[in-house]
Every structure is written in structure tokens, then in C-alpha cells.
Enzyme design. Structure first.
Site, short mmCIF file in Angstrom:
data_model
loop_
_atom_site.label_atom_id
_atom_site.label_comp_id
_atom_site.label_asym_id
_atom_site.label_seq_id
_atom_site.Cartn_x
_atom_site.Cartn_y
_atom_site.Cartn_z
N GLY A 24 0.83 -1.17 0.00
CA GLY A 24 -0.02 -0.04 0.14
C GLY A 24 0.98 1.27 0.08
N CYS A 25 0.47 2.31 0.39
CA CYS A 25 1.14 3.59 0.46
C CYS A 25 2.53 3.44 1.08
CB CYS A 25 0.49 4.53 1.22
SG CYS A 25 1.05 6.14 1.61
N PHE A 26 3.36 3.80 0.66
CA PHE A 26 4.64 3.98 1.09
C PHE A 26 4.83 4.55 2.47
CE2 PHE A 26 6.38 5.99 -2.76
CZ PHE A 26 5.62 7.22 -2.52
N TRP A 27 4.24 5.59 2.66
CA TRP A 27 4.25 6.42 4.04
C TRP A 27 3.77 5.46 5.05
CZ3 TRP A 27 0.18 10.95 2.79
CH2 TRP A 27 0.92 11.72 1.65
N CYS A 28 3.25 4.51 4.83
CA CYS A 28 2.79 3.53 6.02
C CYS A 28 3.49 2.47 6.23
CB CYS A 28 1.10 3.19 5.91
SG CYS A 28 0.01 4.53 5.76
#
Length: 190
Positions: A24-28
Site C-alpha cells: 500500500g502507501c509507502f508512507w505507512c
């Protein structure tokens, strides 16, 4: 008779290995790995596609073939690849092939990108163990693929949870809630 030999820090050999995970989102995907000893660096980026040096906008449009991922440089003598896999499984929904949580589309699909044949073997064993564990009612669909060129994301994506904690918290809330439900006390904080 055996004696324990105490080594000086200068005598210790530090190894460096690379792990690449998409979930998913690499931020997470940065924070859960960032606090472990033996992790040298974590870079957010794009991999698995056919466009060289893609931008965030190109990846979001979905025509580059890339997925958002994190590249982790680590010392396997301190933190094993098997331990990284355990952390990875506790950050994703491995039953959702079309994205993760609120992030939908091919660029958010869950993938373990192996960099060595040994990593491939460990990832396959780990996936099978998770599938047999009964933790999920649906099949584990996370793919295991050979690593392809990794392109670092724009600077504002790096260490996002540190740069914009409020926005990070808001963007990771669905993931956090779901992981707490599935993993309970065992999950690392999203």
C-alpha cells in the site's frame, strides 16, 4: 575447554542486505520497520514497472506498472530477513490483491520483492505458514516477485511520518484499526 572470546566493536563485521516490500502507501510502510536495531535505512520508492525514473504522478495514473514500495537496508546478523517478513505481514492485508485499505489500484498491491534466492525461499515459506495459520478466512494473495530496478520517490515522501505526523496519522488510521483487529497486541504500530 571452550572460552568465550569478547570481541571489540571494531572486530565485528557488519553485513548489509536489501529487502523490498510493497504494502500500500509507502508512507505507512516506513515507520513499522524504522525502529528496529539493524536497520540502516529505509527509502520510499517505486518498483516493479517498466518506466525509468517514474514520478509520483505517473505512478498514480497507473500506466507505469510500478507499485509503491520501501527498500530496507539491514544487517542480517542483527535483524534477520525472517523477522522482517513477520513485521511485513503485520502491516498489510495479504488477502487484498487490489490495494491496501483506502489505497486502491495496482500501484498499491502487496508484493514481496526478493533480492536473493534465499529471500525467495524464506518468503514462500513465510507465506505458506501464514496461509496455514488460519488467521485469515480468504487466501493469501500477496505475490513474491524478483526485485526489479528501484526508483527513489521524491524527497517529500521520505520519512513522511516524521515530516507530517498529523497527516500520516490520518492516512494510516484505517490500516491501524484493521491491524489491531487482526493482530491485536502482536501488531507493530502502524
Amino acid at each position: 575447554m571452550r572460552r568465550k572470546i569478547r570481541k571489540k566493536e571494531s572486530d565485528v563485521i557488519h553485513l548489509k542486505e536489501t529487502a523490498i516490500f510493497a504494502g500500500g502507501c509507502f508512507w505507512c510502510m516506513v515507520k513499522p520497520f524504522d525502529t528496529y536495531p539493524g536497520v540502516y535505512s529505509i527509502v520510499s520508492g517505486y518498483t516493479g514497472g517498466h518506466t525509468e525514473y517514474p514520478t509520483y504522478q505517473q505512478v498514480c495514473q497507473g500506466d507505469t506498472g510500478h507499485t509503491e514500495a520501501v527498500k530496507i537496508e539491514f544487517d542480517p546478523n542483527i535483524l534477520s530477513y525472517e523477522e522482517l517478513l513477520t513485521i511485513y505481514w503485520q502491516q498489510t492485508d495479504p488477502t487484498d490483491a487490489f490495494g491496501q485499505f483506502q489505497d486502491r489500484g495496482d500501484s498499491y498491491r502487496p508484493v514481496i520483492f526478493y533480492t536473493t534466492e534465499e529471500q525467495k525461499k524464506q518468503a514462500e515459506i513465510s507465506k505458506k505458514q501464514l496461509d496455514l495459520s488460519g488467521k485469515y478466512d480468504k487466501p493469501i494473495v500477496t505475490t513474491i516477485e524478483a526485485a526489479k530496478p528501484f526508483f527513489m520517490a521524491e524527497d517529500y515522501h521520505q520519512d513522511f511520518y516524521k515530516k507530517d505526523p498529523a497527516r500520516y496519522k490520518a492516512s494510516s488510521q484505517l490500516r491501524k484499526n484493521w491491524l489491531e483487529e487482526v493482530w491485536g497486541e502482536d501488531s507493530d504500530e502502524a
